[in-house]
Design an enzyme around this catalytic site. Structure first.
Site, PDB file in Angstrom:
ATOM      1  N   ASP A 100       0.826  -1.207   0.000  1.00 60.00           N
ATOM      2  CA  ASP A 100       0.000   0.000   0.000  1.00 60.00           C
ATOM      3  C   ASP A 100       0.862   1.259   0.000  1.00 60.00           C
ATOM      4  OD1 ASP A 100      -2.016   1.868   0.325  1.00 60.00           O
ATOM      5  OD2 ASP A 100      -2.347   1.406   2.449  1.00 60.00           O
ATOM      6  N   ASP A 149      -1.807   5.783  -5.248  1.00 59.67           N
ATOM      7  CA  ASP A 149      -2.090   4.881  -4.133  1.00 59.67           C
ATOM      8  C   ASP A 149      -2.457   3.480  -4.609  1.00 59.67           C
ATOM      9  OD1 ASP A 149      -2.825   3.697  -1.773  1.00 59.67           O
ATOM     10  OD2 ASP A 149      -4.449   5.084  -1.307  1.00 59.67           O
TER      11      ASP A 149
END
Length: 381
Positions: A92, A274
């Site tokens: 992430d 992201d």
């Protein structure tokens, strides 16, 4: 300098020295798992979408909306401890902490996943510090420790890791990943926690202080590469964008246009790249302009549906970033599943920041350059 970055990274790849490739597999998104169990409606009514807030307050509580992970599909394997215990994690770039479930967690979410047993690891050390990350209406509570994490061919010793003792609600129960490995900047990490990639850089375990991500549309062949840029995953040249805030992988978007007309981000806006978020998220007013322009209609849960038969006639949405155009066709920004089509754009009421998630990354090979604080983008194959 930017050409040198590419030459060095590609040279490192050709030499095969200290290059780490982590295959990413495309699993079932949490949204689909909840839908199959009749839990999606209740979840959507209770949760709000948003960008992670700063770490603040006693105990370094972080706030990460659980919906950030609702459509995440790309996961990889890592190993923790000595002897190694296997975990599936979400890599992430929108967060910085590394955590996995532990045997001390009795939540349903933990019981349904691999749990780390520190008693069985000869290299584990208890740091004795708490970790708390707020997810939507609940929070992940845990403790911090040190242990050896193995990522492909890299053995990273003395890595800080969070061991969850409590996970929120039942939502994580149905996720295909066990934990989360954050790859944003250390300023976003909780106190006492060092991000995994920072530890690797400090110990010179990677050939170059950068990593790159390729997300295959079909799910086969997706790859996270540590320490190198792999030209086989993109066409044309990489275009570089300066990071504007060394916290997220944040940069300036010049505008968002459809048919040459600005529909969002007029005058420029900030966005983060992201891998932990699937959709393209932006301020509600801007996103509503886009939804109307592409012909999406809002359903009772606040999501936007699209007529699958209209895809061929829908417009291309273009992001201009550092003077370069990055078009997204209807087939790129639309999710198609079981005869239903939904928009890949999502509005956020409480933020002016954009999130460019997997919808964007699938189209554009992404390089995250920590040495020069740059993001590199090129058309994915």
């Amino acid at each position: 300098m930017r050409c040198l970055v590419v030459l060095l990274a590609v040279f490192a790849l050709s030499q095969g020295a200290e290059i780490t490739r982590i295959p990413l597999y495309k699993g079932k998104p949490l949204r689909k798992a909840l839908k199959e169990r009749g839990l999606l409606e209740d979840f959507l009514q209770k949760q709000q979408y948003g960008v992670s807030s700063e770490y603040s307050g006693f105990g370094e509580v972080a706030s990460v909306p659980l919906t950030n992970y609702l459509d995440s599909q790309y996961f990889g394997k890592i190993y923790l401890g000595t002897p190694p215990q296997e975990f599936t994690v979400l890599f992430d770039t929108g967060s910085s902490d590394f955590w996995v479930p532990s045997i001390y967690c009795k939540s349903n979410a933990c019981k349904n996943h691999q749990r780390f047993d520190p008693r069985k690891s000869s290299t584990f050390q208890n740091l004795g510090k708490p970790l708390s990350i707020r997810y939507g209406t609940g929070s992940m509570q845990g403790i911090l420790g040190y242990d050896t994490v193995t990522v492909s061919n890299i053995v990273d010793i003395q890595q800080t890791v969070g061991l969850s003792t409590q996970e929120p609600g039942d939502v994580f129960t149905y996720a295909e990943f066990d934990g989360i490995l954050g790859m944003a900047y250390p300023s976003l990490a909780s106190e006492y926690s060092v991000p995994v990639f920072d530890n690797m850089m400090d110990r010179r375990l990677v050939a170059q202080d950068l990593f790159s991500v390729y997300m295959d549309r079909s799910g086969q062949g997706s790859m996270l590469t540590l320490g190198a840029i792999d030209p086989s995953y993109y066409t044309g040249s990489l275009h570089w964008v300066p990071v504007t805030l060394q916290k997220y992988w944040q940069f300036t978007v010049d505008s968002v246009t459809i048919s040459g007309a600005v529909v969002a981000c007029e005058g420029g806006c900030q966005a983060i790249l992201d891998t932990g978020t699937s959709k393209l998220v932006g301020p509600s007013s801007d996103i509503l302009n886009i939804q109307q322009a592409i012909g999406a209609t809002q359903n009772q849960y606040g999501e936007f549906d699209i007529d699958c038969d209209s895809l061929s006639s829908m417009p291309t949405v273009v992001f201009e970033i550092n003077g370069k155009m990055y078009p997204l066709t209807p087939y790129a920004y639309t999710s198609q599943e079981e005869g239903f089509c939904t928009s890949g754009f999502q509005g956020e009421n409480h933020s002016h920041q954009w999130i460019l998630g997997d919808v964007f990354i699938r189209e554009y090979y992404s390089v995250f350059d920590r040495a020069n604080n740059l993001v590199g983008l090129a058309k994915a194959i």
